[in-house]
Design an enzyme around this catalytic site. Structure first.
Site, PDB file in Angstrom:
ATOM      1  N   HIS A 127       4.934  13.386 -21.723  1.00 23.39           N
ATOM      2  CA  HIS A 127       5.836  13.624 -22.859  1.00 23.39           C
ATOM      3  C   HIS A 127       5.465  12.798 -24.090  1.00 23.39           C
ATOM      4  CE1 HIS A 127       9.109  15.152 -19.841  1.00 23.39           C
ATOM      5  NE2 HIS A 127       8.125  16.004 -20.019  1.00 23.39           N
ATOM      6  N   CYS A 138       3.267  12.559 -44.734  1.00 18.90           N
ATOM      7  CA  CYS A 138       1.904  12.083 -44.474  1.00 18.90           C
ATOM      8  C   CYS A 138       1.244  11.648 -45.785  1.00 18.90           C
ATOM      9  CB  CYS A 138       1.089  13.208 -43.821  1.00 18.90           C
ATOM     10  SG  CYS A 138      -0.637  12.740 -43.582  1.00 18.90           S
TER      11      CYS A 138
END
Ligand code: NAD
Length: 261
Positions: A127, A160
């Site tokens: 995960h 970003c």
């Protein structure tokens, strides 16, 4: 319980291709709450909101998630009390079983990085990992603390710096595909295991929860150590309902007598 510890230790000591499979329960003794236990995440939050689709579509949802990340502190390696999160006796015991050659590695649903910190060499993180935050577009990634610093300094939905894409923890959300390489490795380990030790998982989150069944079908001895009964106890050759740390420490102590390094 003594009898089950003896049994599990003897299978571990004799194993040639053992595997451990862990869930949030192995880390509660490090001060990280599990999701389904008392006071766990799903008691306080609505699981249906936490999808990748909501994350990508809705800036307000992302802002909420960043606020939660900052408050929860787990991205920063701290628990809610502000103390450093450290591996506990359970993580250390599994690293020792790997060093002794009883298991070939750990398949984990956890995102806390504690198996690696405890000295685990082969750790398959199904995960993802909360210690890194990545860009969903260009895939660049950073230590979580660097991005959370931007949030703490006032950026509600940091993007970003290279391509302007959406940033997200490199953990897997509902609706998001599991990393293919991790699933492949976990499948190979499970399908070739002769001993499979589940620790601290409710075994209800799929596809991860399918691996004990894969190992059992391939002929592995299946052991489960979990505080509460799980949905797959009926499949197991031995079940212990107790805390992971003290139980695994006893298993390792016995394995060391049976299989000196
Ligand atoms: P879960 O919360 O569904 O189940 C945890 C199980 O561990 C419970 O059955 C509980 O009885 C047991 N448990 C709790 N403390 C224990 C202890 N000290 N010793 C033995 N057993 C103990 O967790 P899950 O099955 O891993 O699935 C939940 C999902 O949540 C996973 O996908 C995982 O990625 C994520 N998660 C990860 C972390 C982490 O990285 N530490 C924490 C919370 C949730």
């Amino acid at each position: 319980m003594d009898e089950q510890i003896e049994q599990i230790a003897s299978w571990a000591a004799a194993a040639g291709s053992g595997v451990a499979f862990t869930g949030a329960g192995i880390s509660t003794e490090s001060g990280i709450p599990d999701f389904r236990g008392p006071g766990g995440f799903w008691e306080r939050n609505d699981a249906s909101k936490f999808t990748i689709q909501n994350y990508v579509r809705d800036p307000e949802h992302r802002k909420e998630r960043w606020r939660m990340a900052l408050e929860g502190r787990s991205f920063l390696g701290k628990n809610k009390a502000g103390e450093d999160i450290k591996p506990n006796a359970g993580h250390v015991a599994l690293a020792r079983l790997e060093a002794l050659g009883c298991i070939r590695g750990v398949i984990t649903q956890n995102v806390d990085g504690l198996h690696v910190e405890a000295g685990g060499e082969t750790v398959v993180e199904l995960h993802g990992n909360a210690r890194r935050i990545g860009c969903l577009s260009c895939r660049e990634s950073w230590p979580s603390a660097d991005v959370l610093k931007r949030v703490a300094e006032g950026e509600e939905d940091p993007d970003c710096p290279y391509c302007g894409g959406i940033l997200k923890s490199t953990t897997i959300s509902f609706g998001q595909q599991l990393p293919e390489d991790a699933v492949e490795k976990a499948h190979v380990l499970s399908a070739t295991a002769d001993f499979f030790l589940v620790v601290g998982s409710s075994l209800v989150v799929y596809p991860a929860a399918a691996f004990p069944g894969v190992a059992k079908k391939a002929g592995a001895r299946l052991a489960i150590v979990n505080r509460e009964p799980t949905d797959q106890d009926y499949l197991a050759d031995a079940v212990i309902h107790a805390d992971a740390g003290p139980t695994l420490s006893r298993v390792v102590e016995r394995v060391e007598q049976l299989r000196p390094s």
